[in-house]
Design an enzyme around this catalytic site. Structure first.
Site, mmCIF file in Angstrom:
data_model
loop_
_atom_site.group_PDB
_atom_site.id
_atom_site.type_symbol
_atom_site.label_atom_id
_atom_site.label_comp_id
_atom_site.label_asym_id
_atom_site.label_seq_id
_atom_site.Cartn_x
_atom_site.Cartn_y
_atom_site.Cartn_z
ATOM 1 N N LYS A 50 0.839 -1.206 0.000
ATOM 2 C CA LYS A 50 0.000 0.000 0.000
ATOM 3 C C LYS A 50 0.871 1.252 0.000
ATOM 4 O O LYS A 50 2.087 1.174 0.252
ATOM 5 C CB LYS A 50 -0.924 -0.027 1.220
ATOM 6 C CG LYS A 50 -0.182 0.049 2.533
ATOM 7 C CD LYS A 50 -1.089 -0.271 3.711
ATOM 8 C CE LYS A 50 -0.293 -0.235 4.996
ATOM 9 N NZ LYS A 50 -1.036 -0.789 6.136
ATOM 10 N N TYR A 285 15.821 30.653 5.952
ATOM 11 C CA TYR A 285 14.635 31.318 6.507
ATOM 12 C C TYR A 285 14.730 31.405 8.017
ATOM 13 O O TYR A 285 15.079 30.431 8.690
ATOM 14 C CB TYR A 285 13.369 30.527 6.168
ATOM 15 C CG TYR A 285 12.965 30.585 4.713
ATOM 16 C CD1 TYR A 285 12.531 31.794 4.144
ATOM 17 C CD2 TYR A 285 12.985 29.441 3.924
ATOM 18 C CE1 TYR A 285 12.143 31.835 2.807
ATOM 19 C CE2 TYR A 285 12.594 29.481 2.599
ATOM 20 C CZ TYR A 285 12.170 30.678 2.039
ATOM 21 O OH TYR A 285 11.789 30.716 0.738
HETATM 22 C C1 PLP Z 1 -0.257 -1.772 6.696
HETATM 23 C C2 PLP Z 1 -0.862 -3.027 7.148
HETATM 24 C C3 PLP Z 1 -0.056 -4.157 7.367
HETATM 25 C C4 PLP Z 1 1.459 -4.116 7.310
HETATM 26 O O1 PLP Z 1 1.940 -3.424 8.428
HETATM 27 P P1 PLP Z 1 3.524 -3.361 8.728
HETATM 28 O O2 PLP Z 1 3.581 -2.802 10.093
HETATM 29 O O3 PLP Z 1 4.100 -2.444 7.701
HETATM 30 O O4 PLP Z 1 4.040 -4.728 8.610
HETATM 31 C C5 PLP Z 1 -0.684 -5.334 7.681
HETATM 32 N N1 PLP Z 1 -2.026 -5.404 7.786
HETATM 33 C C6 PLP Z 1 -2.834 -4.339 7.602
HETATM 34 C C7 PLP Z 1 -4.299 -4.489 7.715
HETATM 35 C C8 PLP Z 1 -2.271 -3.117 7.278
HETATM 36 O O5 PLP Z 1 -3.071 -2.061 7.095
#
Ligand code: PLP
Length: 397
Positions: A50, A285
């Protein structure tokens, strides 16, 4: 043409990390034997890609993980899933997010596997599948204490029968998500595990009773582990694990791991200008970094528009000529300034390592955990924010 600030993504390291995680979960488990199989096969991996594969670029990363043997990928929403399919991903793609306000047609057109986490999403996906005259496989999400998405674990007998009776839906997985897997000793973790196991029993019983009779619970994939949970407790590996961060070679703090992982992304730039400050002059800045003595500043063409956090000012470091140089003065939109006083002959064109290695010594490595700790955030935020202006360069697999 390529800008001087580049994110290098090492796909071979990514694949090696995938295999190392696979190896780790193939080791003997602690705890009671699994219900489903006396042979207790190792869990498989849903590779989480994702958020543009945690900033690494979801298309190339997904294909590399598929080549490495990932049997399923997961993304946050339908739109991310479509990007993966268009890139040529063939394995099943699980969509984690809630679907209640989405356009669902993409699920069918691109064969994505939805998560059903609310009764209204169940009805919407059932209606859409019926319109398409098809059956949609789905994963059911159980809320065991995160209190975000998912059917509450404590009233499944009331909420699930309608979903399980849906003529056009078939149950392929049941999962939950831990709220405190990265907080060793937090009691909610064990409560969530117990609630999930009791929910699995209930789902099993209800699928047996459902009139539609098309859900075979013995084929349903049970899963719960993000990276932290995977490291923490082999009893929650179940049939599949869902690592994200670990795949990218980063261990979620404060945990440690014996899995041999390599960071997948490094971020480099080049010095574009070198400037001398006289005592009493200041840079950037707000003129917050004033020179007490003659000071040499190198200008690096990467700023907050590239995802570099404002809080790096006075806290972060980069590597130039194998040495650490502190980030001083305001991080601005397109550039930042570093103090290279005393470093030999820093000149325009010199390589700047913002994340990654420049030399073999341990201090010649700035890793994402270090950067996150320096500014009070988590590694996830650092990598996800690497800006869209930065080109990802992929090493061959
Ligand atoms: C993002 C996510 C993961 C992976 O999480 P990590 O901490 O990056 O391993 C697993 N399950 C769900 C439902 C997630 O949203």
């Amino acid at each position: 043409m390529i800008r001087s600030t580049v994110a290098h993504v090492d796909l071979a390291a990514l694949q090696a990390n995938f295999r190392a995680i696979q190896e780790f979960i193939s080791a003997d488990r602690k705890g009671p034997p699994r219900i489903k199989s006396v042979n207790c096969p190792a869990p498989s991996i849903i590779a989480v890609v994702k958020a543009n594969a945690y900033g690494h670029g979801s298309e190339r990363v997904a294909l590399a993980l598929e080549t490495a043997g990932a049997t399923m990928l997961a993304c946050a929403d339908i739109e991310e899933g479509i990007v993966l399919r268009r890139a040529g991903v063939r394995v099943p793609i699980l969509v984690f997010g809630a679907l209640s306000v989405s356009d669902l047609d993409g699920l069918f057109e691109f064969s994505l596997t939805p998560t059903i986490s609310t009764p209204s999403a169940a009805r919407a996906v059932q209606a859409a599948a019926a319109r398409q005259k098809t059956r949609a496989g789905y994963h059911l999400k159980i809320d065991t204490g995160m209190n975000r998405l998912g059917f509450r674990h404590d009233n499944l007998r009331r909420t699930l029968p309608e979903l399980l009776a849906s003529a056009n839906l078939s149950l392929e997985g049941v999962y939950t998500h831990f709220a405190t897997a990265d907080e060793p000793g937090h009691p909610l973790f064990d409560s969530q595990r117990a609630r999930f196991e009791s929910a699995l029993d209930t789902v099993k019983e209800l699928t047996g009773a459902a009139k539609a009779g098309h859900d075979d619970f013995s084929k349903v994939l049970r899963h719960a582990c993000n990276s932290a949970a995977l490291l923490r407790d082999s009893r929650v590996w179940y049939d599949v694990v869902r690592p994200g961060l670990l795949l990218y070679g980063i261990v979620p703090p404060p945990l440690a791991s014996t899995i041999p992982l390599t960071p997948v992304m490094s971020l480099t730039s080049r010095v574009v200008a070198v400037k001398g400050l006289r005592p009493g002059e200041a840079v950037g800045y707000g003129s917050r970094f004033g020179a007490q003595a003659p000071t040499t500043i190198a200008v690096v063409p990467a700023g907050y528009a590239d995802g570099l956090d404002l809080r790096l000012e006075g806290r972060g470091q980069v590597l130039i000529r194998g040495r650490r140089a502190p980030i001083v003065g305001a991080v601005s939109m397109d550039m930042m300034t570093v103090d290279v006083t005393g470093l030999e002959e820093v000149a325009p064109g010199d390589e700047v390592v913002i994340i990654g290695r420049q030399g073999e010594e341990s201090w010649q490595h700035i890793d994402v955990r270090e950067m996150a700790a320096a500014i009070g955030t988590i590694p996830y935020e650092i990598v996800c924010r690497i800006g869209s202006r930065i080109e990802r360069q992929y090493s061959a697999t």
